[in-house]
Design an enzyme around this catalytic site. Structure first.
Site, mmCIF file in Angstrom:
data_model
loop_
_atom_site.group_PDB
_atom_site.id
_atom_site.type_symbol
_atom_site.label_atom_id
_atom_site.label_comp_id
_atom_site.label_asym_id
_atom_site.label_seq_id
_atom_site.Cartn_x
_atom_site.Cartn_y
_atom_site.Cartn_z
ATOM 1 N N ARG A 47 0.803 -1.216 0.000
ATOM 2 C CA ARG A 47 0.000 0.000 0.000
ATOM 3 C C ARG A 47 0.841 1.273 0.000
ATOM 4 O O ARG A 47 0.592 2.194 -0.789
ATOM 5 C CB ARG A 47 -0.947 -0.006 1.223
ATOM 6 C CG ARG A 47 -2.180 -0.882 1.045
ATOM 7 C CD ARG A 47 -2.674 -1.432 2.371
ATOM 8 N NE ARG A 47 -1.706 -2.374 2.918
ATOM 9 C CZ ARG A 47 -1.649 -3.662 2.553
ATOM 10 N NH1 ARG A 47 -2.519 -4.135 1.704
ATOM 11 N NH2 ARG A 47 -0.736 -4.455 3.062
ATOM 12 N N THR A 48 1.817 1.349 0.892
ATOM 13 C CA THR A 48 2.560 2.605 1.022
ATOM 14 C C THR A 48 3.355 2.902 -0.250
ATOM 15 O O THR A 48 3.304 4.013 -0.783
ATOM 16 C CB THR A 48 3.494 2.553 2.238
ATOM 17 O OG1 THR A 48 2.721 2.284 3.411
ATOM 18 C CG2 THR A 48 4.217 3.881 2.420
ATOM 19 N N ARG A 103 11.560 3.591 3.294
ATOM 20 C CA ARG A 103 11.157 2.632 4.334
ATOM 21 C C ARG A 103 12.381 1.788 4.661
ATOM 22 O O ARG A 103 13.047 1.262 3.764
ATOM 23 C CB ARG A 103 10.013 1.741 3.884
ATOM 24 C CG ARG A 103 9.752 0.580 4.880
ATOM 25 C CD ARG A 103 8.477 -0.149 4.611
ATOM 26 N NE ARG A 103 7.319 0.677 4.953
ATOM 27 C CZ ARG A 103 6.059 0.228 4.935
ATOM 28 N NH1 ARG A 103 5.806 -1.028 4.577
ATOM 29 N NH2 ARG A 103 5.069 1.028 5.254
ATOM 30 N N HIS A 131 5.590 6.209 11.412
ATOM 31 C CA HIS A 131 5.018 6.090 10.065
ATOM 32 C C HIS A 131 4.105 7.306 9.871
ATOM 33 O O HIS A 131 2.873 7.182 9.847
ATOM 34 C CB HIS A 131 4.235 4.793 9.946
ATOM 35 C CG HIS A 131 3.947 4.358 8.539
ATOM 36 N ND1 HIS A 131 4.146 5.168 7.440
ATOM 37 C CD2 HIS A 131 3.451 3.192 8.038
ATOM 38 C CE1 HIS A 131 3.795 4.523 6.338
ATOM 39 N NE2 HIS A 131 3.379 3.318 6.681
ATOM 40 N N LYS A 163 25.352 -5.233 -0.984
ATOM 41 C CA LYS A 163 26.807 -5.317 -1.097
ATOM 42 C C LYS A 163 27.515 -4.656 0.086
ATOM 43 O O LYS A 163 28.737 -4.601 0.126
ATOM 44 C CB LYS A 163 27.266 -4.641 -2.392
ATOM 45 C CG LYS A 163 26.644 -5.211 -3.655
ATOM 46 C CD LYS A 163 27.080 -4.395 -4.875
ATOM 47 C CE LYS A 163 26.417 -4.892 -6.143
ATOM 48 N NZ LYS A 163 26.800 -4.071 -7.321
#
Length: 309
Positions: free
Chosen positions: A58-59, A108, A136, A87
């Protein structure tokens, strides 16, 4: 006059009421544009980078949809395994690299405080799309937008939050944002997953009434809004503890029938088993409407931080 131009969006408690009002008004205007079928060029020539080092549906998609609907472009990292982080590249160096490709960055990341770390590495606006069990803020803004659409206003409401309140970044951000309003809270959770005491103390210091309980039925008897959350498997170091708690609260239509009349039910999604599918047909089940509200709210945030609204 409130402005968010060139600001980072890192925490829900960074906003004052005037800034929140600006975001809500801008989102409503963009929603009206979408409903009217308008083709927008608000972000024409701008590029959004979405960097997701934790899973998201969703985000990430709503941010990308928001930018595309504003006439901008999108570049994305949707899996940390496909980025140079695999890496060993530091978050600082990743952000310094991406700032050469994009005008706004959405991040995120599993580490609490990662958004602040990213913001310190770049002059580009950083929008925190979730930092582990921390914050959030854009979710809390779309949650407030949903509450205002469903109930008319936030002031005067009794709001219950249920489930994993210890690890839930969505509830941590939402109570920070709602503390700007005249609300009462019920925190419904097993003792092992209760709201952190620092958050409870902060709310009480602001004069906000908070009731903590393990009884969902007790809370729903007086609540105008229920904000359900899932028990988050990924936050548990002990699988046995997750198995013990995962079914702590399951909302069924039979429970809703006994709740205060007109209850609005919200959930940041994804759900696992904490809301039975028989609740989906209930008129006050707002969670899929809530998801859709992410687009105009994130359109507003992108346009405001870019100075295009």
């Amino acid at each position: 006059m409130a402005t968010l131009h060139n600001q980072d969006i890192l925490r829900a408690d960074q906003f004052n009421k005037e800034e929140v009002g600006l975001i809500m008004d801008t989102a409503r205007a963009f929603e009206q544009d979408l409903q009217a079928g308008k083709v927008l060029d608000t972000m024409n020539g701008q590029v959004l980078a979405t960097l997701f080092f934790e899973p998201s549906t969703r985000t990430r998609l709503s941010f990308e949809s928001a930018m595309l609907r504003l006439g901008g472009g999108v570049i994305t990292v949707a899996d940390s395994k496909t980025s140079s982080a695999a890496k060993g590249e530091s978050l600082h160096d990743t952000i310094k690299t991406v700032e050469g490709y994009a005008d706004v960055i959405v991040l995120r990341h599993p580490q609490i405080g990662s958004a602040e770390q990213a913001a310190s590495a770049t002059v580009r606006p950083i929008l925190n799309a979730g930092d582990g069990a921390g914050q959030h803020p854009t979710q809390s803004l779309l949650d407030l937008y949903t509450i205002e659409k469903e109930k008319g206003k936030a002031d005067g409401l009794t709001i219950s939050l249920a489930g994993d309140l210890k690890n839930g970044r969505t509830v941590h951000s939402l109570v920070d944002l709602l503390s700007l309003f005249d609300v009462k809270f019920y925190f419904v959770a097993p003792a092992a997953l209760s709201m952190p005491e620092t958050i409870v103390a902060k709310l009480k210091d602001r004069g906000i009434e908070v009731t903590e309980t393990e009884s969902l039925e007790q809370a729903l008897a007086v609540s105008d809004v229920l904000y359900m959350t899932r028990i988050q498997r990924e936050r548990f170091s002990d699988p046995a503890e997750y198995e013990r708690l995962k079914g702590a609260y399951i909302l069924t239509q039979a429970i809703v029938d006994k709740a205060k009349k007109g209850l609005t039910i919200m959930h940041p999604l994804p759900r696992v088993n904490e809301i039975a599918t028989d609740v989906d047909d209930y008129a006050g089940a707002a969670y899929f409407r809530q998801v859709a509200n992410g687009v105009p709210v994130r359109m507003a945030l992108l346009a405001l931080v870019a100075g295009r609204a």
